[in-house]
Design an enzyme around this catalytic site. Structure first.
Site, short mmCIF file in Angstrom:
data_model
loop_
_atom_site.label_atom_id
_atom_site.label_comp_id
_atom_site.label_asym_id
_atom_site.label_seq_id
_atom_site.Cartn_x
_atom_site.Cartn_y
_atom_site.Cartn_z
N LYS A 78 34.15 -2.66 75.42
CA LYS A 78 35.64 -2.32 75.69
C LYS A 78 35.95 -3.24 74.30
CE LYS A 78 39.09 -4.00 78.95
NZ LYS A 78 39.23 -5.15 80.61
N SER A 153 41.37 -2.83 84.70
CA SER A 153 41.80 -2.49 82.92
C SER A 153 40.54 -1.57 82.57
CB SER A 153 42.27 -3.82 82.22
OG SER A 153 41.44 -4.56 81.66
N SER A 177 38.84 -5.23 87.05
CA SER A 177 38.42 -3.80 85.98
C SER A 177 37.84 -3.76 85.48
CB SER A 177 39.16 -5.14 84.17
OG SER A 177 41.09 -4.66 84.68
N1 GLN Z 1 45.05 -5.10 87.52
C1 GLN Z 1 44.31 -6.18 87.64
C2 GLN Z 1 45.91 -6.92 86.75
O1 GLN Z 1 46.58 -5.86 86.71
C3 GLN Z 1 43.61 -6.30 87.03
C4 GLN Z 1 43.19 -6.75 85.86
C5 GLN Z 1 41.79 -6.90 85.40
O2 GLN Z 1 40.90 -7.55 85.90
N2 GLN Z 1 41.66 -7.18 84.13
O3 GLN Z 1 45.46 -7.99 86.41
#
Ligand code: GLN
Length: 495
Positions: A78, A153, A177
């Site tokens: 990532k 994400s 995410s």
């Molecule tokens: N969807 C969640 C957010 O927008 C979690 C994102 C994540 O785990 N990085 O914060």
């Protein structure tokens, strides 16, 4: 078996037997990326020369007899992980021109294991999102249907593994995410216990929640990857100093003394009432129920449990995560690295224009909310209250683990949704993580594994949440499930 569908163990054995070189394997995946990435947008950066140079070194290491299980295997990261000499963007215009001068701990560990860095994967900007639509580099598409999101994400990492553009990838999970995109793309993903994987060199979003982890096709592959990723690092003050573990140790026998035909006999699974109620889409519920029946056939018992505070998890998260983000992101000021506005008046004007240009709308929303909830006069009303809810959520889990060994349920309330379907409504977007966020607030490990298909032929994920440090056993349970199902072997049509 074709290399793109092989397990990590099979690839490792083929490399060890000299049936395949790392250069050939890496080239095969680079070719697949070149062919499919224009459609999927899963990678932000690929550097074939750099990857092939690493592959050559891995082949030399194999030849010299000093190889480990992952030596020569390509792994995608990532784009939140700093990797020396590689552009590290975090999905943001703010870092679009940033080449990292150093390696993250995790990147260092993979390099030391001899894995080949295959490329940097697309992601929501600064890991804020559930659909991979907030990236400055454009949305990632779901390999199962290009009109649908891959989840976020870590959407690029999940799409890359699902489309067989990489045998494995890394991600990070602050509120879901890793698990949510794994579910939406039909692959396996693990968020470890907070503190097991070093955050050094991982661009910070919400430091008390952020945790790195692996993506792969199967739970058995995840175990090999976690063996490399986990480990104490003095450069991360929340890194836990523990004896190294072999995360593959429960693959053969996850429950001590269970019989051969019923490998999960003795395993008590808790099904939280709050995870099966309103908001859970019927197609996901059906697939998860079928997966639970399969686990029972393997010997596990299930019983309903209560996690009463979990209804408050999303609101508490959207106070705590933005609060930490607003502080973490203050370092992006245009002074030392990253984007700087081309035109400005004085210093303050330079900061303002740089941040106005460098950050996207979702990141700005979080910085504003975070600054607000931390400000004098609101701190007690919002931030402190959210921290109290966080404790209640952790207490709920502690109580549950008094009566069950693991918690099971859906990873996400729906299958993947259409691109653009939720971008206008942040609250709808935030609710995607309703089943994943509680584990982050409590610091617990969570695993998502493929559990069939729902509406539109899109994948469904089954989530297991374990007690602290129970990763090996969770991976063992996932592995037993994957021995009797083939959801994790399904390949999106056209790949
Ligand atoms: N969807 C969640 C957010 O927008 C979690 C994102 C994540 O785990 N990085 O914060």
């Amino acid at each position: 078996m074709s290399p793109e569908n092989a397990s990590l163990r099979e690839l490792s054995d083929a490399l060890a037997a000299g049936k395949l070189s790392s250069v050939e394997l890496t080239q095969a995946f680079l070719d697949r990326i070149a062919a499919a990435n224009p459609r999927l947008n899963a990678f932000i950066t690929v550097d074939p020369e750099a990857s092939l140079a690493e592959a050559r070194r891995a082949d030399e290491r194999r030849a010299s007899g000093t190889a480990g299980p992952l030596t020569g295997i390509p792994v995608a990261h990532k784009d939140i992980w700093c990797a020396r000499g590689w552009r590290t963007t975090c999905g943001s215009r703010m870092l679009a021109n940033f080449t990292s001068p150093y390696d993250a701990h995790v990147v260092e560990r993979f390099a030391a294991a001899g894995a080949v860095l295959l490329g940097k994967c697309n992601m929501d900007e600064f890991a804020m999102g559930s659909s991979n639509e907030t990236s400055w580099f454009g949305p990632v598409r779901n390999p199962w249907n290009p009109d649908f999101v891959p989840g976020g994400s870590s959407g690029g990492s999940a799409a890359a593994v699902a489309a067989r553009l990489a045998p494995a990838a890394t991600g990070t999970d602050t509120g879901g995410s890793i698990r949510q995109p794994a579910a939406l793309c039909g692959i396996s993903g693990l968020k470890p216990t907070y503190g097991i994987v070093s955050r050094y060199g991982m661009v910070a979003f919400a430091s008390s929640l952020d945790q790195g982890g692996p993506f792969a096709k199967s739970a058995a592959d995840l175990a090999l990857l976690l063996n490399v990723m986990a480990g104490f690092d003095a450069r991360d003050s929340t890194s836990l100093e523990r004896e190294p573990e072999d995360y593959t140790r429960c693959l053969a026998e996850p429950v001590a003394g269970a019989s051969a035909g019923r490998p999960l006999a003795g395993l008590r699974l808790g099904l939280p009432r709050q995870y099966f109620g309103e908001g859970l889409s019927p197609d996901v519920a059906r697939a998860v129920e079928a997966a639970l029946a399969e686990l029972r056939a393997l010997g596990a018992t299930t019983k309903a449990i209560d996690l009463p505070a979990s209804d408050l998890a999303v609101p508490a998260y959207y106070v705590i995560a933005p609060a930490e983000a607003s502080s973490n992101l203050s370092r992006f000021d245009g002074v030392r690295y990253g984007h700087r506005a081309a035109e400005y008046g004085d210093l303050i004007d330079m900061y303002c224009r740089t941040r106005a240009e460098g950050f996207g709308a979702e990141v700005k929303r979080r910085i504003l909310i975070g600054t607000y909830v931390l400000s004098h006069g609101y701190y007690d009303a919002y931030y402190l209250k959210a921290q109290r809810i966080r404790r209640l959520i952790a207490d709920d889990f502690a109580r549950a683990f008094g009566e069950v060994d693991m918690i099971a349920g859906p990873t996400s309330p729906t299958v993947a949704f259409r691109l653009g379907a939720k971008t206008a409504d942040p609250v709808q977007m935030y609710l995607n993580d309703i089943y994943t966020i509680p584990a982050n607030l409590a610091g617990l490990p969570g695993l998502s594994i493929p559990a069939g298909f729902g509406e539109g032929g899109l994948p469904v994920g089954l989530q297991l949440v374990g007690n602290y440090f129970d990763e090996a056993r969770m991976l063992g349970v996932g592995h037993q499930f994957q021995r009797v199902t083939d959801w994790h072997e399904r390949v999106p049509p056209g790949y």
